[in-house]
Motif scaffolding. Structure first.
Motif, PDB file in Angstrom:
ATOM      1  N   GLY A 185       6.858 -10.278  -7.449  1.00  0.00           N
ATOM      2  CA  GLY A 185       6.285  -9.277  -6.559  1.00  0.00           C
ATOM      3  C   GLY A 185       7.257  -8.670  -5.565  1.00  0.00           C
ATOM      4  N   ASN A 186       8.329  -9.371  -5.216  1.00  0.00           N
ATOM      5  CA  ASN A 186       9.302  -8.878  -4.245  1.00  0.00           C
ATOM      6  C   ASN A 186      10.711  -9.202  -4.741  1.00  0.00           C
ATOM      7  N   LEU A 189      -6.408  -7.581   7.217  1.00  0.00           N
ATOM      8  CA  LEU A 189      -5.145  -6.886   7.430  1.00  0.00           C
ATOM      9  C   LEU A 189      -4.061  -7.882   7.819  1.00  0.00           C
ATOM     10  N   PRO A 190      -2.796  -7.583   7.486  1.00  0.00           N
ATOM     11  CA  PRO A 190      -1.732  -8.511   7.858  1.00  0.00           C
ATOM     12  C   PRO A 190      -1.441  -8.436   9.357  1.00  0.00           C
ATOM     13  N   PRO A 231      -0.804  -8.561  -1.685  1.00  0.00           N
ATOM     14  CA  PRO A 231      -1.193  -9.576  -2.668  1.00  0.00           C
ATOM     15  C   PRO A 231      -0.895  -9.163  -4.110  1.00  0.00           C
ATOM     16  N   GLN A 232      -0.939  -7.856  -4.403  1.00  0.00           N
ATOM     17  CA  GLN A 232      -0.634  -7.350  -5.739  1.00  0.00           C
ATOM     18  C   GLN A 232       0.453  -6.299  -5.622  1.00  0.00           C
ATOM     19  N   THR A 233       1.439  -6.346  -6.501  1.00  0.00           N
ATOM     20  CA  THR A 233       2.481  -5.326  -6.536  1.00  0.00           C
ATOM     21  C   THR A 233       2.421  -4.679  -7.897  1.00  0.00           C
ATOM     22  N   VAL A 283      -3.087  -2.025  -4.930  1.00  0.00           N
ATOM     23  CA  VAL A 283      -4.232  -1.214  -5.340  1.00  0.00           C
ATOM     24  C   VAL A 283      -4.740  -0.445  -4.123  1.00  0.00           C
ATOM     25  N   HIS A 284      -5.747   0.380  -4.298  1.00  0.00           N
ATOM     26  CA  HIS A 284      -6.298   1.142  -3.185  1.00  0.00           C
ATOM     27  C   HIS A 284      -6.841   0.186  -2.122  1.00  0.00           C
ATOM     28  N   GLY A 285      -6.473   0.407  -0.895  1.00  0.00           N
ATOM     29  CA  GLY A 285      -6.889  -0.477   0.179  1.00  0.00           C
ATOM     30  C   GLY A 285      -5.807  -1.486   0.531  1.00  0.00           C
ATOM     31  N   ASN A 286      -4.840  -1.673  -0.325  1.00  0.00           N
ATOM     32  CA  ASN A 286      -3.656  -2.508  -0.153  1.00  0.00           C
ATOM     33  C   ASN A 286      -3.902  -3.964   0.198  1.00  0.00           C
TER      34      ASN A 286
END
Length: 98
Positions: free
Chosen positions: A24-25, A50-51, A37-39, A42-45
Motif C-alpha cells: 500500500g505504501n 477520520l485520521p 486503508p485501501q490504496t 475509494v470514495h470517502g477515503n
C-alpha cells in the motif's frame, strides 16, 4: 527501436507474472494519502473515522527516531490514539479542532 519495445514488453510480462507485490505504501511516504486503508482510496477515503494528524507532512529523520519514516497519523509516545465521535463530527462539519 523495435528491440527496445520488445525488451519493454518482456520486462512488463515478467513483472506481472513473477514480480514482487509493492504493498500500500511502496515509497514509505509520510503523507495521509498513502495511509488510507485501501490504496488507491475509494470514495470517502477514510471510512467511518477520520485520521488524527500529529505532525507535518514531510517530517523525515526526526531526532531520536530509529526509522527515517514517520507517518503523519502515527501518534507520538503518550498521545491518545483514537479520536472521539464528537471530534469526528466537528471535523466533518468543517470545524477546527482546538
Amino acid at each position: 527501436m523495435g528491440v527496445a519495445q520488445l525488451l519493454f514488453l518482456v520486462n512488463l510480462a515478467w513483472s506481472l507474472v513473477r514480480g514482487k507485490q509493492a504493498g500500500g505504501n511502496p515509497w514509505r511516504a509520510t503523507t495521509l494519502e498513502w495511509q488510507t486503508p485501501q490504496t488507491p482510496p475509494v470514495h470517502g477515503n477514510w471510512g467511518p473515522t477520520l485520521p488524527v494528524v500529529y505532525r507535518w507532512a514531510y517530517e523525515y529523520s526526526p531526532p531520536g527516531r530509529k526509522d527515517d519514516f514517520v507517518p503523519q497519523n502515527e501518534p507520538p509516545s503518550g498521545a491518545p490514539e483514537a479520536q472521539t465521535e464528537a471530534q469526528t463530527d466537528t471535523l466533518r462539519a468543517g470545524g477546527v479542532r482546538a
